[in-house]
Structure formats: structure tokens, C-alpha cells
Design an enzyme around this catalytic site. Structure first.
Site, PDB file in Angstrom:
ATOM      1  CE  LYS A 144      -5.588  -4.880  -1.848  1.00 17.17           C
ATOM      2  NZ  LYS A 144      -5.512  -5.020  -0.372  1.00 17.17           N
ATOM      3  CE1 TYR A 188      -4.264  -1.423  -2.286  1.00 14.03           C
ATOM      4  CE2 TYR A 188      -3.499  -1.838  -0.052  1.00 14.03           C
ATOM      5  CZ  TYR A 188      -4.528  -1.551  -0.921  1.00 14.03           C
ATOM      6  OH  TYR A 188      -5.808  -1.418  -0.451  1.00 14.03           O
TER       7      TYR A 188
END
Length: 315
Positions: free
Chosen positions: A174, A149
């Protein structure tokens, strides 16, 4: 070092889920005194699942991962696994330094999670080599596949994305930065099958732009309190219904972002307040987050009614 189970199943299920619907990041329920409310969480998550999200990400940013202790974290992930009952993948949050991340990873394994979302590490700005080593150490210590992420102080350049994609166990990224130039370079550097999804705070606002660089999948904070609105937007976007998309953006999403930007922390606390306005058993946020002011809560209430009316839903 552990022996991993094959990653193809987890990655394939996530890929299929990303294509079928928005990714759900459920809120963690607390009682009024701040204690964990597992019954409330189970009830709330059951309602979320009825709206067919592509996957469930418990105990992540929207779920106040950083406010949970080890025992609470394990209980939340186990409850998510229990409630989903295999219907959709369960991707639990993990983070801090790699030692702490591995501790949470092992708890998530025991709870039955399918994968892990590696939230940005604590505090320090670090070189790209350090980001790679962080993921490598986590991947070496868990059987669960990892999704990196990037947001805030963590940014992977295209060459680093290529390197982390080569780590056995790292299956996706992400993105919370919305830097489309960097993302396009990253998607071109990554191997076929590496998963990317839009994780901007209110991802719908950038969803069309992400799709132009080959990233149509996204998470939705709005799904946490108004899945009717989130799903209507997803369906309109998937169908290429630009007038419907524009209407939802102009009348709901843009005003929501403007309200969210009034105070730090509203990306979570405003979402939780909206869920409470709809009678969902999620309770308050934990410090250092704060609940919305009365004036902001009144504006949120009005906007929520507007959004639900747009999609023909009721309170």
C-alpha cells in the site's frame, strides 16, 4: 517459525475485491467517555458492507490502531470478522516494532482475520535492509499474509520491493507517498501477482495518476462516511467518465482536501466527524487526535450536503 497456510486464496480474494470496489477502512466506534463501543462498531460496519466494498481493513490508521490496547484490538478485529461473515476479506492493521507487530498479528489470527496491513514502524528512520528484515521477522511469525504500507518515514525503493516480494507471506504494498516515478520502478521490479494499491490520504485525488502506472486499486477515506460519493466516483473512474470524475473532484474532493489540510490529524478526525453528522455511531476520536473546531465542522456539514447532492443521495 510457523507453518503458513497457502497464500493464493487470500491474495486472489483481495485482487478480486480491489477490482470490484474501493477498499473500506472503517472507523472504530467509541462512547462519549472514550471507551470502546463494540455495538456501535458492528452497526456502523454493517452499513459499510451494504455498499459492497472490495475488502475491509479494521483497526488500521483510520480505525485509530495506535489508540487501541491489545484487548480492544482483538475485539474490533473479531467484530469485523463476525459482521463480514466471509463476504469480503478482513485485513487487520499491525505495526510498531516487529515484536509488537507479532503480538498483534497473533491476536488477529485468533480473531479470524484473513491478512495483515503492516503499518510503518515507530519513530526511527532506517535503512532499506532494516525494512526488509522487519517484514521478514513478522512473516516468519504469522500464518497471515502481509501487505506492507509505505508512508511518512517508510519508503521502499524498487530493489527493496523486489526483495520483500520474495519473502514468503508478503503479498502486496500500500502506497501513501504518491511518488509515481518510484512506484513505476517498483511495479516493474515486483513479480506478477504482487498487489499494489493507492493509499494516499484522499486517494481519489490521485486515482487517475496511479492508474497510469498500473495501480488502479485504492482505499477511500470518504467511503468511511459517504460510501455513496466514494462508489459514484469509483464507477465514474472505471467507466472512463472524465466529466463526472472532474465534477466530483472539483466540487467535493478538492474542497474536502483543503478542509482536511487545515489542521494536523484531520485525515482521521474530520472523517469521523462527517460520519457523526450522518448519524453513524462512531463517537469521538481518542487523544492525541482532536475533534474538528465548530467552524470547521460547519464547513464540513455544508460540503457533505454538496457531495451527497452531487450523487443524488440524501443525509
Amino acid at each position: 517459525m510457523v507453518t503458513r497456510t497457502p497464500l493464493t486464496g487470500a491474495a486472489a480474494r483481495l485482487r478480486d475485491g480491489m477490482a470490484q470496489g474501493v477498499l473500506s477502512f472503517p472507523l472504530t466506534s467509541f462512547h462519549a467517555d472514550g471507551s470502546l463501543d463494540l455495538d456501535g462498531f458492528r452497526s456502523y460496519l454493517g452499513g459499510q458492507l451494504e455498499t459492497n466494498p472490495g475488502a475491509v481493513f479494521p483497526a488500521c490508521g483510520t480505525g485509530e490502531f495506535s489508540a487501541l490496547d491489545d484487548e480492544e484490538y482483538g475485539q474490533v478485529v473479531a467484530a469485523a470478522v463476525e459482521v463480514t461473515a466471509g463476504r469480503v476479506p478482513v485485513v487487520a492493521g499491525t505495526g510498531y516494532g516487529y515484536a509488537q507487530a507479532l503480538r498483534f498479528a497473533r491476536i488477529a489470527e485468533q480473531a479470524g482475520a484473513d491478512a495483515l496491513l503492516v503499518l510503518p514502524h515507530y519513530l526511527n528512520k532506517v535503512p532499506q535492509d532494516g525494512l526488509v528484515e522487519q517484514l521478514r521477522r513478522i512473516a516468519d511469525g504469522t500464518r497471515l499474509p502481509l501487505i506492507a504500507y509505505q508512508r511518512d518515514h517508510v519508503t521502499y525503493d524498487a530493489e527493496t520491493v523486489r526483495r520483500i516480494a520474495a519473502i514468503p507471506g508478503v503479498i502486496g504494498l500500500k502506497d501513501g507517498h504518491s511518488d509515481l516515478d518510484r512506484l513505476q520502478r517498483s511495479t516493474l521490479a515486483a513479480p506478477d501477482g504482487f498487489l499494489f494499491f493507492n493509499g494516499a490520504p484522499t486517494a481519489e485525488l490521485q486515482a487517475r495518476a496511479y492508474a497510469t502506472v498500473g495501480i488502479p486499486a485504492y482505499s477511500s477515506a470518504v467511503h468511511a462516511f459517504a460510501p455513496e460519493i466514494a462508489n459514484a466516483f469509483f464507477q465514474a473512474l472505471s467507466a472512463g467518465d472524465d466529466s463526472r470524475v472532474d465534477k466530483l473532484l472539483a466540487d467535493f474532493y478538492v474542497p474536502f482536501v483543503e478542509l482536511r489540510d487545515r489542521r494536523p490529524g484531520y485525515a482521521v478526525s474530520l472523517v469521523k466527524a462527517a460520519a457523526r453528522l450522518r448519524g453513524r455511531p462512531v463517537g469521538p476520536v481518542r487523544a492525541p487526535l482532536t475533534d474538528p473546531t465548530p467552524a470547521d465542522l460547519a464547513d464540513l456539514d455544508t460540503l457533505l450536503t454538496t457531495g451527497l447532492n452531487l450523487v443524488g443521495a440524501t443525509r
